[in-house]
Structures are given as structure tokens and as C-alpha cells.
Design a protein around this motif. Structure first.
Motif, short mmCIF file in Angstrom:
data_model
loop_
_atom_site.label_atom_id
_atom_site.label_comp_id
_atom_site.label_asym_id
_atom_site.label_seq_id
_atom_site.Cartn_x
_atom_site.Cartn_y
_atom_site.Cartn_z
N UNK A 209 -57.86 77.79 92.49
CA UNK A 209 -58.40 76.21 92.75
C UNK A 209 -59.26 75.86 91.82
N UNK A 210 -59.42 76.72 90.78
CA UNK A 210 -60.32 76.06 89.66
C UNK A 210 -61.71 76.01 89.83
N UNK A 211 -62.31 76.93 90.87
CA UNK A 211 -63.62 77.36 90.98
C UNK A 211 -63.77 78.48 89.94
N UNK A 212 -64.97 78.14 89.12
CA UNK A 212 -65.58 79.29 88.05
C UNK A 212 -66.37 80.20 88.93
N UNK A 213 -66.09 81.65 88.96
CA UNK A 213 -67.11 82.36 89.64
C UNK A 213 -67.91 83.34 88.29
N UNK A 214 -69.11 83.14 88.41
CA UNK A 214 -69.92 83.63 87.47
C UNK A 214 -70.25 85.25 87.90
N UNK A 215 -69.86 86.13 87.15
CA UNK A 215 -69.92 87.62 87.56
C UNK A 215 -70.98 88.28 87.41
N UNK A 216 -71.40 88.27 85.80
CA UNK A 216 -72.39 88.63 85.43
C UNK A 216 -73.19 88.44 84.06
N UNK A 217 -74.27 88.75 83.67
CA UNK A 217 -74.83 88.13 82.35
C UNK A 217 -75.40 89.27 81.68
N UNK A 218 -74.99 89.18 80.38
CA UNK A 218 -75.37 90.26 79.16
C UNK A 218 -76.44 89.60 78.37
N UNK A 219 -77.67 90.22 78.59
CA UNK A 219 -78.83 89.75 77.98
C UNK A 219 -78.94 90.31 76.67
N UNK A 220 -78.43 91.38 76.28
CA UNK A 220 -78.22 91.89 75.04
C UNK A 220 -76.98 92.22 74.30
N UNK A 221 -76.22 90.89 74.45
CA UNK A 221 -74.96 91.22 73.92
C UNK A 221 -74.66 91.66 72.51
N UNK A 222 -73.40 92.31 72.32
CA UNK A 222 -72.96 92.81 70.98
C UNK A 222 -73.04 91.73 69.97
N UNK A 223 -73.32 92.43 68.80
CA UNK A 223 -73.48 91.49 67.84
C UNK A 223 -72.83 91.90 66.27
N UNK A 224 -71.62 92.82 66.62
CA UNK A 224 -70.89 93.02 65.48
C UNK A 224 -70.13 92.14 65.17
N UNK A 225 -70.27 91.55 63.80
CA UNK A 225 -69.36 90.48 63.20
C UNK A 225 -67.94 90.71 63.39
N UNK A 226 -67.07 89.67 63.57
CA UNK A 226 -65.66 89.71 63.63
C UNK A 226 -65.06 90.61 64.60
#
Length: 326
Positions: free
Chosen positions: A276-293
Motif C-alpha cells: 500500500x506504499x506505507x514505509x515501516x521503519x524497522x531499526x536504526x544502526x547508531x554505528x553503521x559500517x564505514x568500509x569504503x565501496x
């Protein structure tokens, strides 16, 4: 500036169960090297700080350090991610990344989902199980997906994590309790497209281009398991093909979720979009990965026009400025 680069040593990462976190050691090593190079290319002096139980003493011994870039996922396990930030706050040294309270809220998925709800951000209906003997709430509708309550990087999520009946649910709960020794989050599985949203900034955060995660299945039932993540067996598209209205809605919700948890500098949020086009927010990553590419956050930042070097520099400047304004 003199920047301390705090990270989890590779030998510690290797001691973690490779079947649970297959890429951990390699990713940390490549990430540390990349951040160090980016900092040096921006003219900073860099001192590496491997995270140990002597962390407070080690930081105190470094002369002239002006700020810390925190890339540490814990000293002996990932559940200590917030504990490390607490140690940094005790030292009163400026650091890149969110505060102790934000990491705690993000690592406890059910609390972050409550906060999403409090600011009007849709999230999948859920229940937390502590013993596996609790009755299933009548409001929960199958299929359901079972996750460890305090983990990230798809840890503990396998092909049988999506269940269609109570017998399978009970078996899945026991598996989480045994492997992770923590509560299990059970939420309604949203059939549909999956996205990840990076947010960069502090008082007026920038929502970066939305990235779609593309699975082999075309019926919306695909989801990120630890095996799929280990094999890099998904496609990505950034910016995602979304109509302007839906993209604007997701970005608005992402900014609200980011602010609700009090995030600083950067975070990444996982979203599923139903039929139906509703976005459901599942979880947040407060320290996301930073490996380039490779990691999602630098990838979406690149789509917004940031080089890896300019992204790292912006994060350092934002963190330093934030501290000056306190």
C-alpha cells in the motif's frame, strides 16, 4: 587536529564466532585503514587506539589528542558498543558519533521502535520475548520475523527466522536465547521492497539518497540473513526508484526517527515498504559500517556527492563543533 582512532582489534573480532559474524575481522581492518588514510589525507595527525579493558588509561596517556573518531564495536563483543561510548564520555574528550543514551536506545530495538511511534514514524507491530513462555499477543499477525533484541549486522537472522505458526515461533525463540543469551524481538514481517536510509548531521541533519536492497525474489519476501550478508548476495540501487511523494515521506520519517533518538553525526535506518506504499521503519544502526565501496553508509554518502575523505572530514568537524558549542 590530533585525532585518536578508536577501533576493535582484529584479533578480538576473529575470536567472535565466524558463523555469527563472518566478515567482522576483515571489515574492521579495512575500515580502520580507510579512516586513518582519510584523516591523514585531510591533514590530521592520527593515533590508533585499540579498544581494551585499559581504554581509559590508554586514552589518558595520549598527549595533545583533540578528538576521537569512534569506530569501535565493543571490547569483547558487540553488546559493549554502548559501554565503550560511556567510557569516552567519562574522559570528556570530544568524539565522532552518538552519545551513550542514543546507542543504548538503538541497541534495544523495541525501545527505538517505541520512540519511532512517539513521533509518528510507522514501525511493524512487535512483541519482546524474554523466556519463550510468554503468550503470543493477539494483535500479532503471521508471518513474523524473529531477531536478537540487541544485535545488528543481521546477526541471528537466518532463512528460518520468518515463521508462519506458533510452533515454528517457539523453536526460533529458543534458538535466539541459546545463541545470544538475550531477549528476542518478534515483529510482523512486512512483505515488500526494502531500503536503507543514511542520515548525516546534528541539529539540521541531511537525509542522504535512499538505497534499495534488491533480493533474488521478486515477490517482496526476501530479507537480509547473515548468510546473504556474508555472501554479498543482494543487489543495491542508489538512489532508489521511488516516486517523489514516497521518497519525501521516507526522508521525512527518517529525519524524525534520527532526532527522536538524539543521534549525532551519522546513523542508518532500515525500512520496508508494503504493497500500500506505507514505509515501516524497522531499526536504526547508531554505528553503521564505514568500509569504503562496501558499507551502505559511505555508498549513500557518495551518491550525495561526498568522497570518502570529505565525508570523514565533515564528521570530524561536526563533532568538534558540537563539543565547542556545549
Amino acid at each position: 587536529m590530533h585525532v585518536g582512532l578508536l577501533y576493535t582489534p582484529a584479533d578480538v573480532e576473529k575470536k567472535r564466532d565466524s558463523s555469527i559474524d563472518p566478515h567482522g575481522s576483515e571489515q574492521m581492518d579495512l575500515t580502520v585503514k580507510a579512516i586513518e588514510k582519510a584523516l591523514m589525507d585531510n591533514g590530521h595527525e592520527v593515533t590508533r587506539i585499540p579498544a581494551t579493558l585499559d581504554l581509559l588509561k590508554d586514552i589518558k596517556a595520549i598527549e595533545g589528542m583533540e578528538i576521537i573518531f569512534n569506530a569501535c564495536t565493543g571490547i569483547t563483543n558487540k553488546m559493549q558498543q554502548a559501554n565503550v561510548v560511556g567510557m569516552l564520555e567519562l574522559m570528556e574528550v570530544p568524539f565522532v558519533g552518538s552519545s551513550l543514551s542514543t546507542h543504548i536506545l538503538g541497541l534495544h530495538k523495541h525501545i527505538s521502535k517505541r520512540l519511532f511511534q512517539s513521533v509518528g514514524v510507522p514501525t511493524a507491530n512487535f512483541q519482546v520475548f524474554y523466556t519463550g513462555k510468554e503468550p503470543v499477543e493477539a494483535s500479532l499477525k503471521y508471518p513474523l520475523i524473529i531477531k536478537p533484541e540487541h544485535e545488528g549486522s543481521s546477526l541471528g537472522i537466518t532463512e528460518d527466522s520468518v515463521v508462519h505458526d506458533e510452533e515454528s515461533l517457539r523453536k526460533g525463540l529458543q534458538k535466539i536465547f541459546k545463541l545470544f543469551n538475550q531477549p528476542a524481538l518478534v515483529e510482523e514481517f512486512i512483505t515488500g521492497r526494502e531500503f536503507t536510509v543514511g542520515v548525516l548531521g546534528n541539529d539540521d541533519p541531511e537525509v542522504l539518497p535512499i538505497q534499495e536492497i534488491i533480493y533474488d525474489t521478486s515477490d517482496g519476501t526476501g530479507f537480509m540473513t547473515v548468510d546473504i550478508k556474508a555472501r554479498d548476495a543482494v543487489g543495491v540501487k542508489c538512489p532508489a526508484d521511488l516516486d517523489e511523494g514516497t521518497a519525501a515521506k521516507i526522508k521525512d520519517y527518517a529525519a524524525k526517527a534520527y532526532k527522536a533518538l538524539g543521534c549525532d553525526e551519522y546513523a542508518r535506518i532500515d525500512v520496508r515498504l508494503d504493497a500500500e506504499g506505507t514505509p515501516y521503519f524497522l531499526e536504526i544502526n547508531t554505528l553503521p559500517g564505514m568500509q569504503p565501496d562496501y558499507s551502505d553508509f559511505p555508498r549513500v554518502a557518495k551518491a550525495a556527492g561526498y568522497t570518502y575523505e570529505s565525508l570523514i572530514q565533515k564528521m570530524v568537524v561536526m563533532a568538534f563543533t558540537k563539543n565547542k558549542e556545549k
